[in-house]
Design a protein around this motif. Structure first.
Motif, PDB file in Angstrom:
ATOM      1  N   SER A 192       0.423  -1.033   0.320  1.00 47.60           N
ATOM      2  CA  SER A 192       0.255   0.583  -0.025  1.00 47.60           C
ATOM      3  C   SER A 192       1.223   1.370  -0.198  1.00 47.60           C
ATOM      4  CB  SER A 192      -0.859   0.401   1.300  1.00 47.60           C
ATOM      5  OG  SER A 192      -1.258   1.031   1.210  1.00 47.60           O
ATOM      6  N   ILE A 193       1.263   2.104  -1.133  1.00 53.06           N
ATOM      7  CA  ILE A 193       1.067   3.676  -1.670  1.00 53.06           C
ATOM      8  C   ILE A 193       1.358   4.451   0.224  1.00 53.06           C
ATOM      9  CG2 ILE A 193      -0.079   4.496  -2.830  1.00 53.06           C
ATOM     10  CD1 ILE A 193       3.126   5.439  -2.215  1.00 53.06           C
ATOM     11  N   THR A 194      -0.644   4.523   0.359  1.00 51.95           N
ATOM     12  CA  THR A 194      -1.093   5.316   0.874  1.00 51.95           C
ATOM     13  C   THR A 194      -0.553   4.743   2.992  1.00 51.95           C
ATOM     14  OG1 THR A 194      -3.073   3.936   1.453  1.00 51.95           O
ATOM     15  CG2 THR A 194      -3.216   5.471   0.163  1.00 51.95           C
ATOM     16  N   LYS A 195      -0.182   3.410   2.973  1.00 52.40           N
ATOM     17  CA  LYS A 195      -0.377   3.519   4.294  1.00 52.40           C
ATOM     18  C   LYS A 195       1.315   3.516   4.645  1.00 52.40           C
ATOM     19  CE  LYS A 195      -3.792   2.294   5.677  1.00 52.40           C
ATOM     20  NZ  LYS A 195      -4.912   2.814   6.300  1.00 52.40           N
ATOM     21  N   LEU A 196       2.338   3.580   3.454  1.00 52.12           N
ATOM     22  CA  LEU A 196       4.152   3.717   3.254  1.00 52.12           C
ATOM     23  C   LEU A 196       4.055   3.937   5.094  1.00 52.12           C
ATOM     24  CD1 LEU A 196       6.670   3.425   2.616  1.00 52.12           C
ATOM     25  CD2 LEU A 196       6.144   4.537   0.680  1.00 52.12           C
ATOM     26  N   THR A 203       5.227  -0.588   5.426  1.00 54.11           N
ATOM     27  CA  THR A 203       3.603   0.080   5.057  1.00 54.11           C
ATOM     28  C   THR A 203       2.929  -1.132   5.581  1.00 54.11           C
ATOM     29  OG1 THR A 203       2.270   0.194   3.493  1.00 54.11           O
ATOM     30  CG2 THR A 203       4.736  -1.028   2.601  1.00 54.11           C
ATOM     31  N   VAL A 204       1.581  -1.418   4.480  1.00 57.13           N
ATOM     32  CA  VAL A 204       0.336  -2.322   4.527  1.00 57.13           C
ATOM     33  C   VAL A 204       1.002  -3.778   3.477  1.00 57.13           C
ATOM     34  CG1 VAL A 204      -1.670  -3.547   4.090  1.00 57.13           C
ATOM     35  CG2 VAL A 204      -0.864  -1.279   6.251  1.00 57.13           C
ATOM     36  N   MET A 205       0.905  -5.458   3.706  1.00 57.61           N
ATOM     37  CA  MET A 205       0.982  -6.077   2.209  1.00 57.61           C
ATOM     38  C   MET A 205      -0.193  -6.660   2.395  1.00 57.61           C
ATOM     39  SD  MET A 205       3.381  -9.563   1.565  1.00 57.61           S
ATOM     40  CE  MET A 205       2.513  -9.688   2.647  1.00 57.61           C
ATOM     41  N   TYR A 206      -0.888  -6.131   1.395  1.00 60.65           N
ATOM     42  CA  TYR A 206      -2.472  -7.053   0.851  1.00 60.65           C
ATOM     43  C   TYR A 206      -1.718  -8.495   0.774  1.00 60.65           C
ATOM     44  CZ  TYR A 206      -4.133  -2.382   1.350  1.00 60.65           C
ATOM     45  OH  TYR A 206      -4.571  -1.162   2.035  1.00 60.65           O
TER      46      TYR A 206
END
Length: 690
Positions: A192-196, A203-206
């Motif tokens: 996720s770019i917004t959680k970076l 960051t978050v990995m989905y």
């Protein structure tokens, strides 16, 4: 552009899909398992632009040097951790996505109408909840990243597909984006770019595995899930009836609010009970509206299958799609098309390739005030220049017929401008510039070298803007960036008859004053108040730089691209400050910061512009627009003023949630609301300027 409802499901119903990761540790683990490779992240650039634009000011046309510093910080954070980056840009808009693209553009019209309403009421920049990225940000980001020596790729088809396929084939460490389509592709991990967090580089990995586990699906079922929820290939209204039938079966006694949250789970439950085969897909088709395209689901599933992969939902003999190549027109030289293709992929030229291959171009929204009748939209202002560019590309053929006997080709334009409802493209004639001896062929312009060709390229560039008779005057300018700015300002002055002396002075003053100012100095500029007309003028100038880039590409690069970049010649706050000074009667010395060198350069450029304008019977008039002092402006929180300003509505008010058209909205904004809400209006007379 994502799977409908999947992001909300992941964020609020199934948070286990989100896994926090430390990218340094992830890179170390990758290196251990791939000792022969370096960790590389494939970046879906279009999803990252809002994250990268960190300057506080955004409404004035762009704080480009600050933005450049922001990009450098982003790149340095990854390079310090030993992680490489490859950046992907959308190169074309596929036909299946055109309707969605139009809906987004019309929604943006509504947002822009609100922004200008707010500026006029409050004389200041709106809050971050109304943030709108500066015009041309995607175009100039390509060149910004290239200037840093980074790996840039411009797609030849659907960008998400190319990112997913490239990352898989090249064993990238991950994909960085904010697009739920990457949860569907069977490819490398999706970040996720917004959680970076750049400071922590985390960051978050989905996790696709966790998503499948929570929904009791197989990885191969995810493409069908995406299609039944609605995506860019399968419109949401096509599957709405099926989705709510799934909900009724999954939660027969559930409340409506709860049902909406459970749509993803309900559709997944439905898929689990369908035969996992092509015959099962035929059963699903029978639950879709009878008027829908029978092959729609197949096309939707197929769009997620990367080369070498297969799907149980497709016929066994169905070959997974390979990267599509556009058919090359047989009337054009193969070397020319190959050259254009290579430049396109390297993000050095975008419009050229699309014109040659598809005969179709598009341009997104610009921060323009439709209610300002004195200033046309950039789509209209720059159309004659674009026609010349098209003419060079499509009419520069050896042994061409005389003009009187020729049928000029047309280019389909999808440009957002006031009054255009985007119900169909504008068909624009490719009209080559009028030059003695005609237009040289592209073989000469692009693939031939020598002093004579260099002069020809220069003249062709000026001809795109109707200035081919003033080559010698432009050659007297010392800096290439000065020449291109004068070319742009001359064109704008000739096209927009309402531009006045004060506007030109503001443009020229900021061009000469910006040269030695570092980003941190520009960031400290204080703009006393925001003027809506200055916002519009700034956007027109920046969009003009994009047209200069297209002309430079079409004419064989007579100028180095660096001289056409906004961080070399434009800063939003600096221009806004100069505009306010100029229209309030500031002296030339004060406008140019009491610097004799800047005064001399300013006078030299202005003399050239006035000389050329006089030769074309365009005499600039003084028309100052005195602005009210800040103390006379209305208090955005309710203070009064003797000036006739309308109070801005709070952005959290229900009226601003898209429920009803707003008082004071423009015709295009009203039409956008009707289109998005399903009550599409007929175009008003004069909406199309063919």
């Amino acid at each position: 552009m994502g799977v409908k409802g999947l992001q909300q499901f992941v964020d609020h119903i199934c948070p286990a899909v989100k896994v926090w990761v430390d990218l340094k540790e992830m890179a170390e683990q990758y290196q251990r398992s791939h000792p022969e490779c370096s960790p590389v992240v494939a970046v879906d650039t279009m999803a990252c632009l809002r994250y990268w634009y960190t300057p506080e000011a955004w409404v004035h046309g762009g704080q480009w040097r600050e933005y450049l510093d922001s990009l450098k910080r982003f790149v340095n954070a990854f390079s310090t951790a030993g992680i490489g980056l490859v950046f992907f840009f959308d190169g074309v808009i596929e036909q299946k996505k055109r309707d969605e693209w139009i809906k987004r553009r019309l929604r943006c019209n509504l947002e822009i109408a609100k922004i200008f309403q707010y500026i006029k009421a409050n004389a200041c920049q709106p809050g971050t909840e109304m943030f709108f990225i500066p015009s041309g940000l995607a175009t100039f980001t390509r060149f910004a990243l290239k200037s840093m020596g980074l790996n840039i790729k411009c797609s030849l088809q659907e960008a998400d597909y190319e990112v997913a396929n490239y990352a898989r084939l090249n064993e990238c460490m991950a994909i960085l984006s904010q697009d739920t389509d990457f949860l569907i592709y069977d490819t490398v991990p999706y970040l996720s770019i917004t959680k970076l967090s750049l400071e922590k580089l985390s960051t978050v990995m989905y996790s696709r595995g966790k998503l499948c586990h929570s929904l009791n699906l197989r990885m191969a079922d995810l493409p069908l899930l995406a299609c039944l929820l609605g995506n860019d290939t399968v419109p949401e209204n096509t599957v709405d009836r099926l989705k709510y039938r799934c909900l009724d079966e999954y939660l027969p006694n559930g409340r409506t609010a709860r049902q909406r949250k459970q749509i993803v789970a309900a559709v997944a439950h439905y898929i689990c009970n369908v035969d996992h085969s092509h015959s099962g897909l035929r059963e699903v088709k029978r639950n879709l509206p009878c008027h829908s395209d029978e092959s729609l689901l197949e096309k939707g599933v197929e769009s997620y299958i990367l080369p070498g992969q297969s799907s149980p939902w497709l016929p066994r003999n169905k070959i997974s799609p390979v990267t599509q190549q556009c058919e090359m027109p047989t009337c054009l030289n193969h070397r020319i098309l190959q050259f254009a293709r290579e430049k396109h992929i390297k993000a050095e030229s975008s419009m050229v390739y699309k014109v040659l291959i598809k005969g179709e171009v598009d341009c997104s929204n610009t921060l323009e005030d439709e209610l300002d009748a004195d200033l046309p939209g950039q789509g209209i202002i720059y159309r004659p220049a674009r026609q010349s560019i098209y003419g060079i590309l499509l009419s520069a053929e050896p042994n061409a017929q005389p003009d009187s006997a020729r049928l000029y080709p047309t280019v389909k334009e999808w440009f957002v401008y006031p009054g255009n409802l985007l119900q169909q493209p504008d068909l624009v004639l490719a009209l080559p510039p009028e030059l003695p001896g005609g237009i040289p062929d592209l073989q000469t312009l692009w693939l031939t070298e020598g002093p004579a060709v260099e002069k020809l390229r220069y003249r062709m560039f000026l001809a795109c803007f109707g200035l081919q008779d003033f080559v010698q005057e432009f050659l007297h300018l010392e800096l290439p960036s000065t020449a291109v700015v004068c070319c742009l300002l001359l064109y704008m002055t000739l096209q927009v008859t309402t531009l006045c002396v004060e506007d030109l002075d503001a443009y020229l003053a900021q061009v000469v004053c910006i040269r030695d100012k570092p980003a941190d100095h520009l960031a400290q500029i204080q703009v006393p108040h925001v003027d809506s007309r200055a916002v519009h003028l700034a956007s027109l100038f920046v969009r003009g730089l994009s047209v200069l880039i297209a002309a430079n590409s079409a004419c064989g690069f007579p100028f180095k691209m660096v001289g056409l970049m906004p961080w070399e010649v434009f800063d939003g706050k600096l221009f806004h400050a100069k505009y306010l000074q100029s229209h309030n009667g500031c002296t030339m010395e004060d406008l140019l910061e009491k610097n004799d060198i800047l005064v001399h350069e300013f006078q030299k450029m202005k003399f050239l512009i006035n000389t050329v304008c006089a030769g074309k019977n365009r005499i600039l008039q003084s028309k100052p627009r005195p602005l009210a002092p800040v103390r006379d402006r209305p208090d955005p929180h309710g203070g009064g003023s003797h000036h006739n300003f309308q109070r801005a509505q709070p952005t959290h008010h229900p009226r601003y949630q898209g429920r009803y058209p707003q008082p004071g909205w423009t015709n295009s904004a009203q039409a956008a609301f009707l289109f998005i809400s399903g009550r599409r209006s007929q175009p008003r007379p004069g909406s199309y300027n063919k």
